[in-house]
Every structure is written in C-alpha cells, then in structure tokens.
Design a protein around this motif. Sequence first.
Motif, PDB file in Angstrom:
ATOM      1  N   ASP A  16       0.394  -3.602   6.615  1.00 22.59           N
ATOM      2  CA  ASP A  16       0.929  -3.555   5.400  1.00 22.59           C
ATOM      3  C   ASP A  16       2.180  -4.122   5.238  1.00 22.59           C
ATOM      4  O   ASP A  16       3.429  -3.595   5.776  1.00 22.59           O
ATOM      5  N   ALA A  73      -0.993   0.218   8.747  1.00 21.87           N
ATOM      6  CA  ALA A  73      -1.975  -0.105   7.973  1.00 21.87           C
ATOM      7  C   ALA A  73      -1.655   0.443   6.474  1.00 21.87           C
ATOM      8  O   ALA A  73      -1.813  -0.216   5.565  1.00 21.87           O
ATOM      9  N   GLY A  74      -1.123   1.613   6.176  1.00 21.46           N
ATOM     10  CA  GLY A  74      -0.866   2.317   4.830  1.00 21.46           C
ATOM     11  C   GLY A  74      -0.512   3.720   5.308  1.00 21.46           C
ATOM     12  O   GLY A  74       0.316   4.035   6.135  1.00 21.46           O
ATOM     13  N   ASP A  93      -6.757  -5.030   0.468  1.00 20.28           N
ATOM     14  CA  ASP A  93      -6.307  -3.617   0.321  1.00 20.28           C
ATOM     15  C   ASP A  93      -7.443  -2.535  -0.029  1.00 20.28           C
ATOM     16  O   ASP A  93      -8.433  -3.022  -0.768  1.00 20.28           O
ATOM     17  N   ASN A  95       0.665  -1.118  -0.058  1.00 19.93           N
ATOM     18  CA  ASN A  95       0.034   0.107   0.030  1.00 19.93           C
ATOM     19  C   ASN A  95       0.808   1.207  -0.069  1.00 19.93           C
ATOM     20  O   ASN A  95       0.525   2.253  -0.619  1.00 19.93           O
ATOM     21  N   GLY A 106      -4.550   1.430   2.412  1.00 20.02           N
ATOM     22  CA  GLY A 106      -4.213   0.716   3.774  1.00 20.02           C
ATOM     23  C   GLY A 106      -4.800  -0.575   3.528  1.00 20.02           C
ATOM     24  O   GLY A 106      -5.655  -0.831   2.861  1.00 20.02           O
TER      25      GLY A 106
END
Length: 420
Positions: free
Chosen positions: A357, A363-364, A413, A329, A351
Amino acid sequence: MNLPPRDLLARMFAAAVDAARPEQSIPRFLPDPPAGRTLVIGAGKASAAMAQVLERHWPGPLQGLVVTRYGYAVPCERIEIVEAAHPVPDAAGREAAGRMLERVRGLTADDLVICLISGGGSALLPLPGEGVTLEDKQAINRALLKSGATISEMNCVRRHLSAIKGGRLAAACHPARVVNLLISDVPGDRPMDIASGPAVADPSSCADALDIVRRYAIDLPAGARTLLESGAGETLKPGDARLADVVTHLVATPQMALEAAADVARAAGVTPLILGDSIEGEARDVGKVMAAIALQVKRHAQPLAAPCVLLSGGETTVTVRGTGRGGRNVEFLLALAVALDGAPDVFAVAGDTDGVDGLEEIAGAFVTPDTLARAWALGIRPLGRLDDNDAHGFFEALGDALVTGPTLTNVNDFRAILVA
C-alpha cells in the motif's frame, strides 16, 4: 452469517487475490506456437509469476526477459528474470528496459513475441526519452506520487517521457506478431494505462501530458519539458502500421477479483453488492462516502439489508501534506472509521492486491466497531493521524495492519465493508 466478521473479510481479500493469480489466468490465453522463434518479454509486479506459468504450459522452445519488483522474482528456466525498484525507478530497471529493446530488434514475421504486462511496469521500465535522465524520471515520479494525480494522469506523463512505453516496445518488435497478456491494475482496464502501455497504441498526446504537469504544478527538468513541448515525445497512435499484428488480452481484472469475493460472501450467508471496480478520488473522501452508504444500510436497510458487504475496487489517491507515509488503502480506512464513529456491527478491510500500500510493505488494514475506542485508549488521536497522512502508523499501533508479503499479482485495490 456463518463466519466471524474479520475472518470473512480476510477470506474475501484472499479470494480476490487468488482470482488474479497468473496460474488462474494465463493458460487459456496462450497463442499457438509460431513457425519461427518465441520471445517472452514483460514488466510488472506479476510478470515473473506470469513467466513461470507460461514456461510450464508452453509446448515448444522459448526465451526471454522480464523485469519485476525487488522481492517478486520466482524461478524460471528459460526466461531471464530481472528485479528493479518500484514505485521510484532505478538503474537496474533502466538497464533491463534497454536490454529488452535490443532483444526484440531484428525479428521476422515468422516470430512471436509474448508480452507479459502487469501493474508496476511503468516504474520497472524507466528508459528515458531523449534529453531526459533517470534522475529526472525519479524526481518526476516522486512528484506525481505525492501530487494527487490519478494513475491515468501519471501514466500519460510517463508514456511521453519514455523511450519504451506508449507502444514503442511493440514497434521495436515489428514485423513479428505480438500477443499482449495483461493483468489490469487501472480503473477502466485501459491497456495504454497498464504499465503505461509499452506494447499498445496510445491516443493521448504530449499536449495532454503538459496539461497534467501544469494542473498539478509538477516542476519539470529542462530536458523533459523540451521533449514534451517539441512533440518529440509523441507516442504511437491507433492505426500505426507497426501495431497491425498486435493482439491484446486482459487476463485478469479488478472486476474478476470482486466477483470472486462476492462468491465467498454468498457462501457465508452475506449478500454482496459490488459498487464499482474503478472508483477513484481522494482516499479520505471515498472513505467518507462509503461510510455514509454503510450507515444507510444499517439505519434504513437501503440499498439492501444486513447482513451484506459493500465491495469496490479501483485506485484512489492520497495528496500527502503531513509527515506520515501515505498509503491510499489505510487512509481510506482511517477516514471511514472516523466517519462511522464507532457504529456497531460495521467492519471493513481494504488492501492493495499486490501486497504493498503506497511505499509500505503492508497491503492495508482492518477496521472494527471499536477501532476508534482502542486508539483513544492508547492516546492516539484518529483525526490527528489522518491530517498527518499517518494511517499506516495508526493501524500498526492497533495491530490491525494487513500484511501479506508479495502476492505476485496486482489488480489494484480491494475494499469490503461488512454490515453484520
């Protein structure tokens, strides 16, 4: 548009995650209680949360065992929760997988097995096939993660090197009735690709797995190669009598998450366009293509006019060639930012809906029109970081990382590009 761009992007990501949470998706798919026993099994990043919801809504006795990622356990009263490693498997996962197989043996036609499966289950059920060791599986998994192989390709190899995936877990439950409740994290929502399909049929073959190994130059240990070349690693195929009483429900999918985000956009006065829920390819290449679409919107109001948001899901890949930490991501976002080259009024978030990630507990990240300018002001070269696969370091330095902690679900994603 009635919200600041970054706030709107954050709300859309949150809505996508919320739509996939087990409390929203599990209750309506629960079967009727059986005449005999009810046994709950499962694996994945969302499996513990799924088990907790099932316990709350189940009207009769039940027991079971599910395995989830370290840090993803939640309290359950009747279902045992085991934590293990992801994405590279460990001995805790191997032991849990072996115990799970033992728990389902000896069931009768009056019994019911509810199988709770979500993304991450492949690594969390690392029971090796004959002649394959856990160390072999760890090495193969690391090589696949770095190879650029798609999730479908990786899971094809994993299924054929396993003693529990590719329908083998369901076969061990026979003659009991099996109800699969799946949260999909794979492009196309194919059940055999979700956690490598422990309780569903698999049409792929050992020959397919060998082709993938050759394609990506994966160095197979001798035992793994023998298992594939001999055909001894073959999975259960459609029509197998042991799978006759298996029913499968997709309870949450990437498309559901994208539609929830689209609702948030509309409420904010922004037109959403869902480009696809199963986009694959190298993350940096997808970033370039998405940037081109965003610029077409900005310059020519095509395929729609601003304010609008381009939504997409799926699972891209990163072929790690540099010294960075990867992360599909953030690599997508860094390539997007470079291609946008500071275009005004274009913002983005991407994310993983599980909160992780790649190998990072992040997460992103977010992209804003001044992302590149802020990086240069700090002496950071965006292209250099991209070439080194160090997008995580790039966004951390800017304070633009998206950190959610464990979300207890996983529909792959989520990407949103806002043209304000």
